[in-house]
Design a protein around this motif. Sequence first.
Motif, PDB file in Angstrom:
ATOM      1  N   CYS A  17       6.024 -53.983 -38.758  1.00  0.00           N
ATOM      2  CA  CYS A  17       5.454 -55.000 -37.872  1.00  0.00           C
ATOM      3  C   CYS A  17       4.973 -56.171 -38.608  1.00  0.00           C
ATOM      4  CB  CYS A  17       4.426 -54.301 -36.977  1.00  0.00           C
ATOM      5  SG  CYS A  17       3.227 -53.580 -37.870  1.00  0.00           S
ATOM      6  N   THR A  18       4.339 -56.273 -39.950  1.00  0.00           N
ATOM      7  CA  THR A  18       3.818 -57.202 -40.515  1.00  0.00           C
ATOM      8  C   THR A  18       4.641 -57.601 -41.652  1.00  0.00           C
ATOM      9  OG1 THR A  18       2.988 -55.498 -42.048  1.00  0.00           O
ATOM     10  CG2 THR A  18       1.574 -56.376 -40.201  1.00  0.00           C
ATOM     11  N   HIS A  19       5.953 -57.301 -41.984  1.00  0.00           N
ATOM     12  CA  HIS A  19       6.653 -57.600 -43.249  1.00  0.00           C
ATOM     13  C   HIS A  19       6.992 -59.112 -43.196  1.00  0.00           C
ATOM     14  CE1 HIS A  19      10.599 -57.596 -45.526  1.00  0.00           C
ATOM     15  NE2 HIS A  19       9.547 -57.359 -46.389  1.00  0.00           N
ATOM     16  N   LEU A  20       7.510 -59.584 -42.078  1.00  0.00           N
ATOM     17  CA  LEU A  20       7.989 -60.875 -41.835  1.00  0.00           C
ATOM     18  C   LEU A  20       6.451 -61.939 -41.910  1.00  0.00           C
ATOM     19  CD1 LEU A  20      10.316 -60.936 -38.759  1.00  0.00           C
ATOM     20  CD2 LEU A  20      10.998 -61.116 -41.211  1.00  0.00           C
ATOM     21  N   LEU A  21       5.530 -61.394 -41.486  1.00  0.00           N
ATOM     22  CA  LEU A  21       4.373 -62.202 -41.587  1.00  0.00           C
ATOM     23  C   LEU A  21       3.828 -62.504 -43.324  1.00  0.00           C
ATOM     24  CD1 LEU A  21       2.426 -60.917 -38.657  1.00  0.00           C
ATOM     25  CD2 LEU A  21       3.575 -63.170 -38.902  1.00  0.00           C
ATOM     26  N   VAL A  22       4.012 -61.362 -44.014  1.00  0.00           N
ATOM     27  CA  VAL A  22       3.737 -61.291 -45.377  1.00  0.00           C
ATOM     28  C   VAL A  22       4.509 -62.325 -46.090  1.00  0.00           C
ATOM     29  CG1 VAL A  22       3.635 -59.814 -47.503  1.00  0.00           C
ATOM     30  CG2 VAL A  22       2.683 -58.906 -45.337  1.00  0.00           C
ATOM     31  N   ILE A  23       5.971 -62.054 -45.735  1.00  0.00           N
ATOM     32  CA  ILE A  23       6.829 -62.824 -46.269  1.00  0.00           C
ATOM     33  C   ILE A  23       6.593 -64.553 -45.947  1.00  0.00           C
ATOM     34  CG2 ILE A  23       9.220 -63.625 -46.480  1.00  0.00           C
ATOM     35  CD1 ILE A  23       8.626 -61.079 -48.009  1.00  0.00           C
ATOM     36  N   ALA A  24       6.148 -64.709 -44.878  1.00  0.00           N
ATOM     37  CA  ALA A  24       6.011 -66.201 -44.530  1.00  0.00           C
ATOM     38  C   ALA A  24       4.809 -66.487 -45.370  1.00  0.00           C
ATOM     39  CB  ALA A  24       5.532 -66.272 -42.979  1.00  0.00           C
ATOM     40  N   GLY A  25       3.731 -65.693 -45.465  1.00  0.00           N
ATOM     41  CA  GLY A  25       2.806 -66.050 -46.553  1.00  0.00           C
ATOM     42  C   GLY A  25       3.031 -66.186 -47.729  1.00  0.00           C
ATOM     43  N   GLY A  26       3.868 -65.337 -48.350  1.00  0.00           N
ATOM     44  CA  GLY A  26       4.343 -65.482 -49.523  1.00  0.00           C
ATOM     45  C   GLY A  26       5.137 -67.076 -49.839  1.00  0.00           C
ATOM     46  N   LEU A  27       5.801 -67.433 -48.923  1.00  0.00           N
ATOM     47  CA  LEU A  27       6.593 -68.463 -49.035  1.00  0.00           C
ATOM     48  C   LEU A  27       5.617 -69.798 -49.066  1.00  0.00           C
ATOM     49  CD1 LEU A  27       9.850 -67.816 -46.901  1.00  0.00           C
ATOM     50  CD2 LEU A  27       9.681 -68.202 -49.444  1.00  0.00           C
ATOM     51  N   LEU A  28       4.819 -69.524 -47.953  1.00  0.00           N
ATOM     52  CA  LEU A  28       3.779 -70.682 -47.984  1.00  0.00           C
ATOM     53  C   LEU A  28       2.860 -70.803 -49.387  1.00  0.00           C
ATOM     54  CD1 LEU A  28       1.921 -72.627 -46.322  1.00  0.00           C
ATOM     55  CD2 LEU A  28       0.590 -70.820 -45.498  1.00  0.00           C
ATOM     56  N   GLY A  29       2.451 -69.625 -49.877  1.00  0.00           N
ATOM     57  CA  GLY A  29       1.973 -69.724 -51.240  1.00  0.00           C
ATOM     58  C   GLY A  29       3.138 -70.468 -52.466  1.00  0.00           C
ATOM     59  N   VAL A  42      11.618 -82.147 -51.240  1.00  0.00           N
ATOM     60  CA  VAL A  42      12.782 -81.197 -50.909  1.00  0.00           C
ATOM     61  C   VAL A  42      12.269 -79.887 -50.500  1.00  0.00           C
ATOM     62  CG1 VAL A  42      14.769 -80.072 -51.427  1.00  0.00           C
ATOM     63  CG2 VAL A  42      14.672 -82.367 -51.926  1.00  0.00           C
ATOM     64  N   VAL A  43      11.219 -79.646 -51.243  1.00  0.00           N
ATOM     65  CA  VAL A  43      10.504 -78.135 -51.145  1.00  0.00           C
ATOM     66  C   VAL A  43       9.915 -77.847 -49.815  1.00  0.00           C
ATOM     67  CG1 VAL A  43       8.839 -76.700 -52.107  1.00  0.00           C
ATOM     68  CG2 VAL A  43      10.323 -77.646 -53.718  1.00  0.00           C
ATOM     69  N   PRO A  44       9.087 -78.872 -49.326  1.00  0.00           N
ATOM     70  CA  PRO A  44       8.364 -78.660 -48.094  1.00  0.00           C
ATOM     71  C   PRO A  44       9.385 -78.755 -46.887  1.00  0.00           C
ATOM     72  CG  PRO A  44       7.493 -80.583 -49.028  1.00  0.00           C
ATOM     73  CD  PRO A  44       8.156 -79.729 -50.116  1.00  0.00           C
ATOM     74  N   MET A  45      10.170 -79.686 -47.108  1.00  0.00           N
ATOM     75  CA  MET A  45      11.309 -80.120 -46.183  1.00  0.00           C
ATOM     76  C   MET A  45      12.274 -78.887 -45.927  1.00  0.00           C
ATOM     77  SD  MET A  45      14.023 -83.321 -46.153  1.00  0.00           S
ATOM     78  CE  MET A  45      15.279 -82.757 -47.505  1.00  0.00           C
ATOM     79  N   ILE A  46      12.476 -78.046 -46.741  1.00  0.00           N
ATOM     80  CA  ILE A  46      13.449 -76.919 -46.552  1.00  0.00           C
ATOM     81  C   ILE A  46      12.510 -75.951 -46.105  1.00  0.00           C
ATOM     82  CG2 ILE A  46      14.889 -75.000 -47.892  1.00  0.00           C
ATOM     83  CD1 ILE A  46      16.081 -77.256 -49.603  1.00  0.00           C
ATOM     84  N   TRP A  47      11.376 -75.393 -46.916  1.00  0.00           N
ATOM     85  CA  TRP A  47      10.776 -74.100 -46.728  1.00  0.00           C
ATOM     86  C   TRP A  47       9.844 -74.182 -45.524  1.00  0.00           C
ATOM     87  CZ3 TRP A  47      12.972 -70.256 -48.574  1.00  0.00           C
ATOM     88  CH2 TRP A  47      13.887 -70.279 -49.678  1.00  0.00           C
ATOM     89  N   ILE A  48       9.121 -75.445 -45.109  1.00  0.00           N
ATOM     90  CA  ILE A  48       8.404 -75.203 -44.115  1.00  0.00           C
ATOM     91  C   ILE A  48       8.681 -74.801 -42.854  1.00  0.00           C
ATOM     92  CG2 ILE A  48       6.774 -76.608 -42.486  1.00  0.00           C
ATOM     93  CD1 ILE A  48       5.701 -78.059 -45.148  1.00  0.00           C
ATOM     94  N   PRO A  49      10.283 -75.351 -42.273  1.00  0.00           N
ATOM     95  CA  PRO A  49      10.813 -74.740 -41.210  1.00  0.00           C
ATOM     96  C   PRO A  49      11.148 -73.230 -41.166  1.00  0.00           C
ATOM     97  CG  PRO A  49      11.758 -76.855 -41.805  1.00  0.00           C
ATOM     98  CD  PRO A  49      10.869 -76.359 -42.904  1.00  0.00           C
ATOM     99  N   VAL A  50      11.223 -72.738 -42.451  1.00  0.00           N
ATOM    100  CA  VAL A  50      11.612 -71.253 -42.680  1.00  0.00           C
ATOM    101  C   VAL A  50      10.368 -70.460 -42.519  1.00  0.00           C
ATOM    102  CG1 VAL A  50      12.399 -69.612 -44.257  1.00  0.00           C
ATOM    103  CG2 VAL A  50      13.611 -71.771 -44.298  1.00  0.00           C
ATOM    104  N   ILE A  51       9.372 -70.974 -42.913  1.00  0.00           N
ATOM    105  CA  ILE A  51       7.941 -70.424 -42.965  1.00  0.00           C
ATOM    106  C   ILE A  51       7.420 -70.314 -41.522  1.00  0.00           C
ATOM    107  CG2 ILE A  51       5.478 -70.733 -43.385  1.00  0.00           C
ATOM    108  CD1 ILE A  51       6.369 -71.901 -45.962  1.00  0.00           C
ATOM    109  N   THR A  52       7.747 -71.189 -40.896  1.00  0.00           N
ATOM    110  CA  THR A  52       7.323 -71.292 -39.444  1.00  0.00           C
ATOM    111  C   THR A  52       8.231 -70.312 -38.408  1.00  0.00           C
ATOM    112  OG1 THR A  52       6.754 -73.984 -39.707  1.00  0.00           O
ATOM    113  CG2 THR A  52       7.099 -73.140 -37.348  1.00  0.00           C
ATOM    114  N   TYR A  53       9.436 -70.339 -38.696  1.00  0.00           N
ATOM    115  CA  TYR A  53      10.298 -69.397 -38.237  1.00  0.00           C
ATOM    116  C   TYR A  53       9.751 -68.025 -38.397  1.00  0.00           C
ATOM    117  CZ  TYR A  53      14.602 -66.858 -37.097  1.00  0.00           C
ATOM    118  OH  TYR A  53      15.167 -65.674 -36.432  1.00  0.00           O
TER     119      TYR A  53
END
Length: 234
Positions: free
Chosen positions: A155-167, A42-53
């Motif tokens: 300009c980088t905030h969303l990218l940092v959050i994407a990285g945090g969620l990937l982590g 469930v974790v990758p199923m929910i969060w990977i689309p969010v990270i990609t977005y």
Amino acid sequence: MLGQVGKLGPKYNEWVTSPVDRQLRLFRSDFLEYLTITPWYVVPMIWIPVITYLAVIGTKKYIHITKDASPFIPVALSISEGILLWTLIEYSLHRWVFHIEPSGKSKLMIYFHFAIHGLHHKVPFDSRRLVFPPFPAAVIAFSIFKLTSFFFADCTHLLVIAGGLLGYVIYDMIHFYLHHGAPQESSYLYHLKRYHNQHHFAHHNNGFGISSVFWDNIFGTALHLRKLAIGIKW
């Protein structure tokens, strides 16, 4: 079970750090019980689309603000910053929130501790409770999103959050594997599995890193594993 642990009082800390190999039911209600159970996928199923977005939108926003037509390196660095930030959050939550020792006089603190982490130490092999349920994960993610907006450029905030969620996703998958996987001897995951087992079964107040031992070394809570004459076969 959740309604009973408060009765343990001063005996709670000793009881919760004495693990058993079985499943645990928190609530009598099937509906409430269902909300506390999360299969690993469930974790990758929910969060990977969010990270990609977030990564896509963040990259477009970075290009729009900076006019950089070749943003690969700064985007990769921002995502890497997020992953590093997650490792610190992982360590901090595990050490200073999940491992708070409730007073035997406070039933409320016992209930809180058991619900967020104590149950995992009591039944560390219950595969239904090894990853974080989506709702509390979303609450933590939103809080971090708001907090980091004060520290990272727009300009980088969303990218940092994407990285945090990937982590976070990497952490949850590693955590599940450390309990149910069989890593090869001398591999990084083999070392982490031995390390995490020591945290569960011998040294509850040290070894808080799960996906990495970096912050344990920084804060002086690292576990030192002795060299084995014969490798462990999981």
